[in-house]
Design a protein around this motif. Structure first.
Motif, PDB file in Angstrom:
ATOM      1  N   ILE A 216       0.847  -1.206   0.000  1.00  0.00           N
ATOM      2  CA  ILE A 216       0.000   0.000   0.000  1.00  0.00           C
ATOM      3  C   ILE A 216       0.878   1.251   0.000  1.00  0.00           C
ATOM      4  CG2 ILE A 216      -1.645   1.371   1.376  1.00  0.00           C
ATOM      5  CD1 ILE A 216      -3.138  -0.938   0.272  1.00  0.00           C
ATOM      6  N   GLU A 217       1.926   1.261   0.811  1.00  0.00           N
ATOM      7  CA  GLU A 217       2.823   2.421   0.856  1.00  0.00           C
ATOM      8  C   GLU A 217       3.500   2.631  -0.493  1.00  0.00           C
ATOM      9  OE1 GLU A 217       2.838   4.795   3.132  1.00  0.00           O
ATOM     10  OE2 GLU A 217       1.247   3.524   3.950  1.00  0.00           O
ATOM     11  N   THR A 218       3.950   1.539  -1.117  1.00  0.00           N
ATOM     12  CA  THR A 218       4.584   1.626  -2.439  1.00  0.00           C
ATOM     13  C   THR A 218       3.601   2.177  -3.467  1.00  0.00           C
ATOM     14  OG1 THR A 218       5.970  -0.274  -1.914  1.00  0.00           O
ATOM     15  CG2 THR A 218       5.727   0.249  -4.249  1.00  0.00           C
ATOM     16  N   ILE A 219       2.383   1.658  -3.442  1.00  0.00           N
ATOM     17  CA  ILE A 219       1.360   2.075  -4.403  1.00  0.00           C
ATOM     18  C   ILE A 219       1.029   3.559  -4.233  1.00  0.00           C
ATOM     19  CG2 ILE A 219      -1.128   1.814  -4.884  1.00  0.00           C
ATOM     20  CD1 ILE A 219      -0.656  -1.260  -4.562  1.00  0.00           C
ATOM     21  N   LYS A 220       0.890   4.009  -2.984  1.00  0.00           N
ATOM     22  CA  LYS A 220       0.588   5.429  -2.735  1.00  0.00           C
ATOM     23  C   LYS A 220       1.699   6.313  -3.282  1.00  0.00           C
ATOM     24  CE  LYS A 220      -2.099   5.312   1.561  1.00  0.00           C
ATOM     25  NZ  LYS A 220      -1.962   5.424   3.023  1.00  0.00           N
ATOM     26  N   ALA A 221       2.946   5.959  -2.976  1.00  0.00           N
ATOM     27  CA  ALA A 221       4.081   6.781  -3.430  1.00  0.00           C
ATOM     28  C   ALA A 221       4.145   6.794  -4.955  1.00  0.00           C
ATOM     29  CB  ALA A 221       5.383   6.248  -2.833  1.00  0.00           C
ATOM     30  N   MET A 222       3.933   5.642  -5.584  1.00  0.00           N
ATOM     31  CA  MET A 222       3.984   5.576  -7.054  1.00  0.00           C
ATOM     32  C   MET A 222       2.848   6.392  -7.659  1.00  0.00           C
ATOM     33  SD  MET A 222       5.049   1.574  -7.654  1.00  0.00           S
ATOM     34  CE  MET A 222       5.166   1.582  -9.441  1.00  0.00           C
ATOM     35  N   ALA A 223       1.659   6.300  -7.073  1.00  0.00           N
ATOM     36  CA  ALA A 223       0.495   7.015  -7.624  1.00  0.00           C
ATOM     37  C   ALA A 223       0.703   8.531  -7.560  1.00  0.00           C
ATOM     38  CB  ALA A 223      -0.773   6.609  -6.882  1.00  0.00           C
ATOM     39  N   PHE A 224       1.252   9.038  -6.450  1.00  0.00           N
ATOM     40  CA  PHE A 224       1.494  10.479  -6.353  1.00  0.00           C
ATOM     41  C   PHE A 224       2.606  10.919  -7.305  1.00  0.00           C
ATOM     42  CE2 PHE A 224      -0.672  10.296  -2.071  1.00  0.00           C
ATOM     43  CZ  PHE A 224      -1.706  11.168  -2.407  1.00  0.00           C
ATOM     44  N   LYS A 225       3.583  10.045  -7.507  1.00  0.00           N
ATOM     45  CA  LYS A 225       4.656  10.356  -8.469  1.00  0.00           C
ATOM     46  C   LYS A 225       4.082  10.426  -9.892  1.00  0.00           C
ATOM     47  CE  LYS A 225       8.886  10.462 -10.189  1.00  0.00           C
ATOM     48  NZ  LYS A 225      10.075  11.156  -9.863  1.00  0.00           N
ATOM     49  N   VAL A 226       3.222   9.463 -10.242  1.00  0.00           N
ATOM     50  CA  VAL A 226       2.554   9.481 -11.553  1.00  0.00           C
ATOM     51  C   VAL A 226       1.808  10.804 -11.715  1.00  0.00           C
ATOM     52  CG1 VAL A 226       0.683   8.446 -12.926  1.00  0.00           C
ATOM     53  CG2 VAL A 226       2.325   6.968 -11.735  1.00  0.00           C
ATOM     54  N   ASN A 227       1.113  11.228 -10.661  1.00  0.00           N
ATOM     55  CA  ASN A 227       0.356  12.472 -10.744  1.00  0.00           C
ATOM     56  C   ASN A 227       1.269  13.665 -11.000  1.00  0.00           C
ATOM     57  OD1 ASN A 227      -2.088  14.074 -10.498  1.00  0.00           O
ATOM     58  ND2 ASN A 227      -1.244  14.774  -8.541  1.00  0.00           N
ATOM     59  N   ALA A 228       2.366  13.745 -10.269  1.00  0.00           N
ATOM     60  CA  ALA A 228       3.272  14.889 -10.422  1.00  0.00           C
ATOM     61  C   ALA A 228       3.803  14.950 -11.858  1.00  0.00           C
ATOM     62  CB  ALA A 228       4.424  14.784  -9.419  1.00  0.00           C
ATOM     63  N   VAL A 229       4.204  13.807 -12.391  1.00  0.00           N
ATOM     64  CA  VAL A 229       4.777  13.766 -13.742  1.00  0.00           C
ATOM     65  C   VAL A 229       3.708  14.098 -14.787  1.00  0.00           C
ATOM     66  CG1 VAL A 229       5.820  12.253 -15.488  1.00  0.00           C
ATOM     67  CG2 VAL A 229       6.577  12.103 -13.091  1.00  0.00           C
ATOM     68  N   LEU A 230       2.556  13.452 -14.685  1.00  0.00           N
ATOM     69  CA  LEU A 230       1.545  13.606 -15.742  1.00  0.00           C
ATOM     70  C   LEU A 230       0.835  14.954 -15.678  1.00  0.00           C
ATOM     71  CD1 LEU A 230      -0.064  10.080 -16.125  1.00  0.00           C
ATOM     72  CD2 LEU A 230       1.929  11.069 -17.285  1.00  0.00           C
ATOM     73  N   LYS A 231       0.627  15.477 -14.462  1.00  0.00           N
ATOM     74  CA  LYS A 231      -0.029  16.777 -14.326  1.00  0.00           C
ATOM     75  C   LYS A 231       0.800  17.848 -15.057  1.00  0.00           C
ATOM     76  CE  LYS A 231      -1.435  19.899 -10.731  1.00  0.00           C
ATOM     77  NZ  LYS A 231      -1.225  20.302  -9.347  1.00  0.00           N
ATOM     78  N   ALA A 232       2.098  17.829 -14.825  1.00  0.00           N
ATOM     79  CA  ALA A 232       2.992  18.802 -15.473  1.00  0.00           C
ATOM     80  C   ALA A 232       3.039  18.563 -16.981  1.00  0.00           C
ATOM     81  CB  ALA A 232       4.390  18.694 -14.871  1.00  0.00           C
ATOM     82  N   TYR A 233       3.097  17.290 -17.376  1.00  0.00           N
ATOM     83  CA  TYR A 233       3.160  16.956 -18.803  1.00  0.00           C
ATOM     84  C   TYR A 233       1.915  17.475 -19.540  1.00  0.00           C
ATOM     85  CZ  TYR A 233       2.759  14.265 -23.080  1.00  0.00           C
ATOM     86  OH  TYR A 233       2.576  13.905 -24.391  1.00  0.00           O
ATOM     87  N   PHE A 234       0.725  17.176 -18.995  1.00  0.00           N
ATOM     88  CA  PHE A 234      -0.502  17.569 -19.694  1.00  0.00           C
ATOM     89  C   PHE A 234      -0.707  19.084 -19.689  1.00  0.00           C
ATOM     90  CE2 PHE A 234      -1.703  13.050 -19.301  1.00  0.00           C
ATOM     91  CZ  PHE A 234      -2.013  12.827 -20.634  1.00  0.00           C
ATOM     92  N   LEU A 235      -0.278  19.747 -18.638  1.00  0.00           N
ATOM     93  CA  LEU A 235      -0.441  21.206 -18.590  1.00  0.00           C
ATOM     94  C   LEU A 235       0.293  21.862 -19.755  1.00  0.00           C
ATOM     95  CD1 LEU A 235      -2.094  23.036 -16.883  1.00  0.00           C
ATOM     96  CD2 LEU A 235      -0.087  23.509 -15.473  1.00  0.00           C
ATOM     97  N   LYS A 236       1.449  21.317 -20.115  1.00  0.00           N
ATOM     98  CA  LYS A 236       2.212  21.848 -21.268  1.00  0.00           C
ATOM     99  C   LYS A 236       1.429  21.678 -22.572  1.00  0.00           C
ATOM    100  CE  LYS A 236       6.788  20.883 -19.480  1.00  0.00           C
ATOM    101  NZ  LYS A 236       7.644  19.704 -19.533  1.00  0.00           N
ATOM    102  N   LEU A 237       0.513  20.706 -22.593  1.00  0.00           N
ATOM    103  CA  LEU A 237      -0.319  20.484 -23.785  1.00  0.00           C
ATOM    104  C   LEU A 237      -1.642  21.238 -23.692  1.00  0.00           C
ATOM    105  CD1 LEU A 237       0.111  16.586 -24.102  1.00  0.00           C
ATOM    106  CD2 LEU A 237       1.528  18.370 -25.100  1.00  0.00           C
TER     107      LEU A 237
END
Ligand code: TMP
Ligand code: ASP
Length: 236
Positions: free
Chosen positions: A148-169
């Motif tokens: 669960i801890e691994t999944i939470k950390a990975m999910a927030f990391k995915v959000n940080a990367v993708l949020k910034a990526y999509f904003l540029k688009l």
């Protein structure tokens, strides 16, 4: 890599065995369901958009240190992925209020959160994917506390990367659903897909919906929305 017998057919994808025990081939369909499977339809070209977009995003995430199931895109609808045992949790991250969050808590859509939220649903069609917390998930032995801890950390990391990526688009990443899997050695990797089926995308200027909500809510312009997201990501 050759396609062998079909292992599974889901609502939007089929999964086939290959000659390698650790790898399977996913084939994306144009079929769409919503409202717990009550609403059925097809979205022409959706399988192509979801396959190509999901693969592209998973490769970006790999470069940023997020382990995923992605191996190789075979053609516009089919991809080789690592075989995983899916953790039966839908992991939902939200940056802006929408959908079931807005409904459950009686707030309007579009409230920008100070920090992203995370929630889990128990993937169980008979129970209609009920919302659960991480303690419930552990009690039900769906995942260990460490997972669960691994999944939470990975999910927030995915959000940080993708949020910034999509904003540029010029796209706001409102919320999205992830699924994780275990490799044979127990390693947790990001699995399933990241696409307009599993994310809410709003145009940054107009808030126009560019995702599956157009199908869920009978808004029309569904295929155009998927095509527009394809254009933003691939310039085509
Ligand atoms: P929700 O607001 O309906 O809970 O949806 C949150 C996000 O999760 C949204 O981006 C759509 C996605 N989602 C799926 O991918 N599959 C589902 O079965 C559901 C209910 C939501
Ligand atoms: N949970 C929905 C269904 O059953 C899928 C969705 O709304 O994305 O089909």
């Amino acid at each position: 890599m050759t396609k062998k017998e079909q292992l599974y057919e889901g609502k939007a994808k089929k999964v086939f065995a290959t000659e390698e025990p650790g790898k399977v081939i996913v084939s994306y369909k144009d079929d769409a369901t919503a409202l717990d499977g009550l609403k059925k339809g097809t979205i022409a070209g959706k399988g192509v958009v979801n396959n190509r977009m999901s693969n592209f995003l998973m490769q970006i995430l790999e470069k940023e240190g997020v382990a995923t199931h992605f191996v190789e895109e075979l053609n516009e609808r089919e991809t080789v992925v690592k075989k995983v045992e899916i953790v039966p949790l839908e992991v939902i991250i939200r940056n802006i209020s929408a959908g079931s969050f807005a409904k459950r808590y009686g707030v309007e859509e579009g409230i920008v959160f100070d920090a992203p939220t995370i929630e889990f649903s128990y993937k169980n069609d008979d129970l209609h994917d009920p919302l659960i917390n991480s303690y419930h998930a552990i009690a039900l032995k769906l995942a260990t506390p460490e997972e669960i801890e691994t999944i939470k950390a990975m999910a927030f990391k995915v959000n940080a990367v993708l949020k910034a990526y999509f904003l540029k688009l010029g796209v706001k990443l409102v919320d999205f659903k992830l699924e994780f899997g275990r490799l044979a050695d127990g390693t947790i990797v990001l699995a399933d897909e990241i696409s307009p089926d599993t994310c809410r995308f709003w145009d940054a200027e107009t808030n126009e919906k560019l995702d599956k909500d157009r199908f869920r809510r009978d808004m029309g312009g569904v295929e155009d929305a998927y095509r527009e997201m394809m254009r933003r990501v691939f310039g085509e």
